[in-house]
Design an enzyme around this catalytic site. Structure first.
Site: not given
Ligand code: APR
Length: 256
Positions: A81, A162
């Protein structure tokens, strides 16, 4: 001795070219795992076998991206992420940039992207051989062995996206968000606002020339993404990114 060599080749089930593609892939796979201990749960033999089943024995113009599903499911890859870097028409500069730093990761910096980057491969109907030459080119047919792989791997990379994602686009061309690119046709469509917070475009420009963040194609990009997903764009001179490439100790946040 030479007769013995010929004899052993004749007996082996795959051609020398098959053996060399297998060796190239397993060697690159093992080298990657050596340098990236977080990938050590992967088994390079299993990766090879999932990879080859996608195209061996098939018409090289008739390999759909789904043929690589088993490969994608075999590879174990942690999501990263906030560090994912997408790109289009900026292949060289983006990889020169990520090569020496860990703050951003492209598909080609992940195990499966690293292994296949730069390779050409295909099979043939009614044959168990693999080939590395004479394969269809990128635009020769839609469902060619290599292109379908990159489509499938890109889909998986985008599905894993993400947090804050970044895209490095080329401000020196007429259409930085090219509607036929993998970035436009596959990746952007898979960014889900439930997981992806924002998309930041880094538009790489040659000093005061070329396209700006107001470019119509970038407005199309903004329309394309889910409304909940924050969008921003920054034009960054190529020289600034080159400085960051020459000085890998510069904090990534200072590069744009
Ligand atoms: N002929 C040969 N190769 C091509 C062609 C073509 N016509 N088009 C694309 N490719 C291959 C090349 O290797 C090229 O460098 O795909 C690469 C990326 O193509 P771009 O058009 O520059 O960008 P894009 O299609 O958007 O793909 C890059 O997809 O691989 C993922 O995550 C990656 O975000 C990145 C995006």
């Amino acid at each position: 001795i030479s007769l013995g060599v010929v004899h052993s080749h004749a007996l082996s089930s795959s051609s020398p070219s098959s053996e060399s593609l297998k060796k190239t892939i397993i060697d690159k796979c093992e080298a990657f795992i050596q340098n990236n201990k977080s990938s050590s749960a992967n088994n390079c033999q299993k990766i090879w076998s999932a990879f080859q089943q996608a195209f061996v024995g098939r018409d090289p113009c008739n390999v759909p991206m789904e043929a690589y599903d088993p490969l994608i499911h075999t590879v174990i890859q942690d999501p990263v992420c906030n560090r994912m870097l997408f790109w289009s028409k900026t292949k060289k500069i983006v990889h020169d940039f990520t090569e020496k730093r860990d703050c951003f990761l492209t598909l080609e910096d992940t195990l499966v992207g690293f292994i296949m980057n730069g390779l050409t491969w295909c099979g043939k109907e009614e044959s168990n051989e693999t080939f590395t030459t004479g394969c269809p080119g990128w635009t020769d047919c839609v469902n060619n062995t290599v292109r379908s792989f990159w489509n499938r791997a890109s889909a998986a990379f985008a599905d894993a996206a993400c947090g804050d994602v970044t895209a490095m686009l080329n401000g020196s061309i007429a259409t930085p968000f090219s509607p036929t690119s993998i970035f436009a046709t596959i990746e952007v469509k898979r960014f889900k606002a439930a997981k992806v917070k924002s998309l930041s475009v880094v538009l790489v420009t040659k000093e005061n020339k070329g396209t700006t963040c107001d470019d119509p194609s970038l407005q199309d990009l903004q329309k394309e993404i889910e409304p909940k997903l924050k969008y921003n764009c920054k034009a960054v001179p190529e020289s600034k990114i080159q400085d960051c490439i020459s000085h890998p100790d510069t904090a990534c946040g200072a590069c744009w």
